[in-house]
Design an enzyme around this catalytic site. Sequence first.
Site, PDB file in Angstrom:
ATOM      1  N   ARG A 243      38.926  45.273  46.347  1.00  0.00           N
ATOM      2  CA  ARG A 243      39.638  45.528  45.101  1.00  0.00           C
ATOM      3  C   ARG A 243      40.072  46.987  45.095  1.00  0.00           C
ATOM      4  O   ARG A 243      39.345  47.864  45.574  1.00  0.00           O
ATOM      5  CB  ARG A 243      38.744  45.246  43.882  1.00  0.00           C
ATOM      6  CG  ARG A 243      38.617  43.771  43.528  1.00  0.00           C
ATOM      7  CD  ARG A 243      39.941  43.195  43.001  1.00  0.00           C
ATOM      8  NE  ARG A 243      39.845  41.797  42.603  1.00  0.00           N
ATOM      9  CZ  ARG A 243      40.195  40.765  43.378  1.00  0.00           C
ATOM     10  NH1 ARG A 243      40.635  40.963  44.602  1.00  0.00           N
ATOM     11  NH2 ARG A 243      40.112  39.539  42.905  1.00  0.00           N
ATOM     12  N   GLU A 272      47.732  47.583  40.531  1.00  0.00           N
ATOM     13  CA  GLU A 272      48.740  46.677  41.090  1.00  0.00           C
ATOM     14  C   GLU A 272      49.704  46.199  40.008  1.00  0.00           C
ATOM     15  O   GLU A 272      49.252  45.924  38.900  1.00  0.00           O
ATOM     16  CB  GLU A 272      48.041  45.466  41.728  1.00  0.00           C
ATOM     17  CG  GLU A 272      47.199  45.886  42.905  1.00  0.00           C
ATOM     18  CD  GLU A 272      46.447  44.726  43.553  1.00  0.00           C
ATOM     19  OE1 GLU A 272      46.761  43.558  43.277  1.00  0.00           O
ATOM     20  OE2 GLU A 272      45.551  45.009  44.344  1.00  0.00           O
ATOM     21  N   HIS A 290      48.746  42.645  48.349  1.00  0.00           N
ATOM     22  CA  HIS A 290      47.619  41.755  48.025  1.00  0.00           C
ATOM     23  C   HIS A 290      47.802  40.376  48.686  1.00  0.00           C
ATOM     24  O   HIS A 290      47.887  39.348  48.010  1.00  0.00           O
ATOM     25  CB  HIS A 290      47.456  41.621  46.504  1.00  0.00           C
ATOM     26  CG  HIS A 290      46.073  41.223  46.076  1.00  0.00           C
ATOM     27  ND1 HIS A 290      45.482  41.686  44.912  1.00  0.00           N
ATOM     28  CD2 HIS A 290      45.155  40.396  46.643  1.00  0.00           C
ATOM     29  CE1 HIS A 290      44.266  41.159  44.798  1.00  0.00           C
ATOM     30  NE2 HIS A 290      44.060  40.365  45.836  1.00  0.00           N
TER      31      HIS A 290
HETATM   32  C1  DGY Z   1      40.699  36.787  45.231  1.00  0.00           C
HETATM   33  O1  DGY Z   1      40.551  35.577  45.345  1.00  0.00           O
HETATM   34  O2  DGY Z   1      39.820  37.527  44.792  1.00  0.00           O
HETATM   35  C2  DGY Z   1      42.027  37.329  45.583  1.00  0.00           C
HETATM   36  O3  DGY Z   1      41.981  38.712  45.746  1.00  0.00           O
HETATM   37  C3  DGY Z   1      43.013  36.972  44.508  1.00  0.00           C
HETATM   38  O4  DGY Z   1      42.392  37.224  43.298  1.00  0.00           O
END
Ligand code: DGY
Length: 324
Positions: A243, A272, A290
Amino acid sequence: MNKPKVIITRKWPEAAEAKAKELFDVQLNEDDHKMSVSELQDAMRNADAVCPTVSDFQITSEILGVANRKCKMLGNFGVGFNNIDTNAAKKAGVVVTNTPGVLTDCTADIAMTLLLMVARRAGEGERLVRNKKWDGWRPTHMLSTKVTGKKLGFVGFGRIAQAVAQRAHFGFGMELSFYDPYPPSTEVIKKFNAKQYNSVEEVIKTADFVTLHCPGGGSNTNLMNAERLGMMKKTAFLINTARGDVVDEPALVKALQTGVIAGAGLDVFAKEPTVTEALLSMENVVLFPHLGSATTETRVAMGLCALENVQAFFDGKEPPNRVA
Ligand code: DGY
């Protein structure tokens, strides 16, 4: 009997939406817009369950606390669930689930892609060719960093980290080390011949590549701050598929600009889809939007997994992936 009403906050792949329609009285987000806070509040009032995801406004007590809330369950589309204030959900008596397991391999593939690209200057090289600036092969052109046999340090050693370990150790002969407050079994550690450390600091000091695999939010926010970035080797690279908030982005920019570390491969960002302007102009970073779980197979599987959780909840069973 009436089917439960389920609101899905973003567009899902066709096969997953088809399954949702089969199971529930479903409201889709056909134009895939980001739902406003007031739309999310309406969803709380009108649906029995809502399936939110990472790019939504965070589901806080402001949203969960609407008068006449009907929603009893949040079937998150995603393994990470920092888009939901789970304490607020618990307080409101709303069950929360996530989608672990189904995105492990694809996210590990993206971590390895970032690692290889940043080490081998692949993004930079591709830009060179596309911009018609390549002037031919030379013995000293675009020299980069060898990956095979190097030291890879993991911050967090859960499912996705272990899938990266599989690729890195058995595919690239990398030497592994990790820190995880909840370490895996000794069999797993032995399988990868991984060195277990008792702190993040010990891992990052010795690694040629540091890869982040811990949840976002809470005490992990800005875990990779200026001090810790300063402990990494000058020749080391940071990979983040976890993250964005786990890395102090301004501190990372400074570390990259001043040669504190050699480069970074980032799939996630603090705010983001905004990416710190300075990162966009740097050659020693690889930036992805992402993409960790972004394969058709995985995104369908994530939708089906979220639906299984919702279905279990309405069947009166414990949802398989309950997190709150
Ligand atoms: C997850 O599944 O955590 C991906 O990063 C999308 O949220």
